[in-house]
Design an enzyme around this catalytic site. Structure first.
Site, mmCIF file in Angstrom:
data_model
loop_
_atom_site.group_PDB
_atom_site.id
_atom_site.type_symbol
_atom_site.label_atom_id
_atom_site.label_comp_id
_atom_site.label_asym_id
_atom_site.label_seq_id
_atom_site.Cartn_x
_atom_site.Cartn_y
_atom_site.Cartn_z
ATOM 1 N N LYS A 168 -10.506 40.089 1.660
ATOM 2 C CA LYS A 168 -9.138 40.575 1.428
ATOM 3 C C LYS A 168 -8.641 41.343 2.657
ATOM 4 O O LYS A 168 -7.479 41.193 3.068
ATOM 5 C CB LYS A 168 -9.095 41.443 0.164
ATOM 6 C CG LYS A 168 -9.218 40.585 -1.095
ATOM 7 C CD LYS A 168 -9.526 41.351 -2.369
ATOM 8 C CE LYS A 168 -9.793 40.358 -3.499
ATOM 9 N NZ LYS A 168 -10.231 40.969 -4.759
ATOM 10 N N GLN B 117 -11.252 46.792 -6.989
ATOM 11 C CA GLN B 117 -12.122 45.631 -7.173
ATOM 12 C C GLN B 117 -12.944 45.765 -8.461
ATOM 13 O O GLN B 117 -13.556 46.796 -8.715
ATOM 14 C CB GLN B 117 -13.050 45.495 -5.952
ATOM 15 C CG GLN B 117 -13.891 44.247 -5.928
ATOM 16 C CD GLN B 117 -13.078 42.954 -5.762
ATOM 17 O OE1 GLN B 117 -11.985 42.963 -5.206
ATOM 18 N NE2 GLN B 117 -13.605 41.865 -6.262
ATOM 19 N N ASP C 138 -2.658 42.873 -8.439
ATOM 20 C CA ASP C 138 -3.518 41.966 -9.208
ATOM 21 C C ASP C 138 -2.783 41.437 -10.441
ATOM 22 O O ASP C 138 -3.235 40.485 -11.072
ATOM 23 C CB ASP C 138 -4.749 42.733 -9.729
ATOM 24 C CG ASP C 138 -5.959 42.613 -8.827
ATOM 25 O OD1 ASP C 138 -6.167 41.531 -8.262
ATOM 26 O OD2 ASP C 138 -6.700 43.613 -8.720
HETATM 27 N N1 GUN Z 1 -13.056 40.725 -9.141
HETATM 28 C C1 GUN Z 1 -13.121 39.371 -9.133
HETATM 29 N N2 GUN Z 1 -11.902 38.848 -8.951
HETATM 30 C C2 GUN Z 1 -11.041 39.895 -8.837
HETATM 31 C C3 GUN Z 1 -9.645 39.990 -8.627
HETATM 32 O O1 GUN Z 1 -8.912 39.005 -8.514
HETATM 33 N N3 GUN Z 1 -9.146 41.265 -8.554
HETATM 34 C C4 GUN Z 1 -9.921 42.353 -8.691
HETATM 35 N N4 GUN Z 1 -9.343 43.560 -8.628
HETATM 36 N N5 GUN Z 1 -11.224 42.299 -8.905
HETATM 37 C C5 GUN Z 1 -11.777 41.067 -8.967
#
Ligand code: GUN
Length: 284
Positions: free
Chosen positions: A52, A96, A119
C-alpha cells in the site's frame, strides 16, 4: 484456452489515471495523504502494508505509516485514530486487519471518521453501498468490477454467483453486481448444492479461502471466473480458491492468483484516497 485477465495491467492503468489526477491536484496546492496503521507482527499484513505504501509512492500520494507494537491497548489505538481523524494532512485512514485478538475490529472501525474511511468498512459507508449511493468503493469488490468491465462483459441480466458472504468481500460484491442488474446468488458454507449453483453462473466470483476448491466441474463452459482467494497450496505456493490449471480451458475468462484481483484492491484503495482528498477540499 480461456482468456487470462491481467489484473496487473488493469491496475497499472487505473493507477496511471490516479497519478495524473494527483499531479493536477498538486498544481493547485493539494497533496493527498493516506495513513496506514498496523498493529503487531503478522507477516502477511506487513506485506500488504508495504504494498500500500509503494502504491502511494507510485501515484504521488504521501503515506504515513504507524507500526504499533502487539501490546497496544484499545485506548492507545483509539487515540491515534482520533489524531488522524483530526489531521488535515491525512485524507484517508486504513487500519490493517486482522488486529491482535485483544483489540475489537468493530470498535476501531466505528471510530474512524466515515469521511476518511477509505476501506469503506464503517457502518455509514456500508449502508451507502447497500443503497447504491456511495463515494467510497469497497476495494476488493470494486476491483472485481473493474476487471469485469476491462473485458467488456455487461453484467445486466447475467447469472452471477458469489461464493462467500463476508462483510469485506461477499456481501458488497453481491451488491455491486446487483447495482449493475445481475441476477445474483450468494453461496456459502451451508449451501446445499454448491456445484449446481456455480454451474449456472455466467460470472462466478470465488471468495471462500480454500485452496483450489473450485474445479472445472463447478463452472459453466465460457463463464467469467474471478478468483478472490489468496491461499497457499501443498507446496506453499500462492494460489487462489480456483484450480486455475483445471479451469483455464473451460472458462471464457479467468483471473490468475497472484496477478488478478490482488493488484486491483490496492488500485481501488488509491481511488478512494483520491476521492477523500477531493471531498475534503470541496472539489466533489
Ligand atoms: N486485511 C486484508 N485485507 C484488508 C483490507 O482490504 N483492508 C484492511 N484494512 N485490512 C485488510
Amino acid at each position: 484456452m480461456g482468456k487470462i485477465i491481467d489484473g496487473k495491467q488493469v491496475s497499472a492503468d487505473v493507477k496511471a489515471r490516479i497519478a495524473t489526477e494527483a499531479a493536477q491536484l498538486k498544481e493547485k496546492g493539494i497533496e493527498v495523504g493516506l495513513a496506514v496503521v498496523i498493529v503487531g507482527e503478522d507477516p502477511a499484513s506487513k506485506v500488504y502494508v508495504r504494498n500500500k505504501k509503494l502504491a502511494c509512492e507510485a501515484v504521488g500520494f504521501n503515506s504515513y505509516e504507524y507500526a504499533l507494537p502487539e501490546q497496544t491497548t484499545e485506548a492507545q489505538l483509539l487515540e491515534l485514530v482520533d489524531n488522524l481523524n483530526n489531521d488535515p494532512k491525512v485524507n484517508g485512514i486504513l487500519v490493517q486487519l486482522p488486529l491482535p485478538k485483544h483489540l475489537n475490529d468493530k470498535v476501531i472501525i466505528d471510530n474512524i471518521s466515515a469521511d476518511k474511511d477509505v476501506d469503506a468498512f464503517h457502518p455509514v459507508n456500508v449502508g451507502k453501498i447497500m443503497i447504491g449511493s456511495y463515494s467510497f468503493l469497497p476495494c476488493t469488490p470494486a476491483g472485481v468490477m473493474e476487471l469485469i468491465h476491462s473485458i467488456g462483459v455487461d453484467v445486466k441480466g447475467k447469472e452471477c454467483v458469489v461464493i462467500g458472504r463476508s462483510n469485506i468481500v461477499g456481501k458488497p460484491m453481491a451488491m455491486l453486481l446487483l447495482h449493475e442488474s445481475g441476477t445474483v446468488t450468494i453461496c456459502h458454507s451451508k449451501t446445499e448444492d454448491l456445484k449446481a449453483a456455480c454451474k449456472r453462473a455466467d460470472i462466478l466470483v470465488a471468495a471462500v479461502g480454500k485452496a483450489k476448491m473450485i474445479t472445472s466441474d463447478y463452472i459453466k463452459e465460457g463463464a467469467v471466473v474471478i478468483d478472490v482467494g489468496m491461499n497457499r497450496d501443498e507446496n506453499n505456493k500462492l494460489c487462489g480458491d480456483v484450480d486455475f490449471e483445471d479451469c483455464k480451458d473451460k472458462a471464457g475468462y479467468i483471473t490468475p492468483v497472484p496477478g488478478g484481483v490482488g493488484p486491483m484492491t490496492i488500485a481501488m484503495l488509491m481511488q478512494n484516497t483520491l476521492t477523500a482528498a477531493k471531498q475534503q477540499n470541496g472539489l466533489l
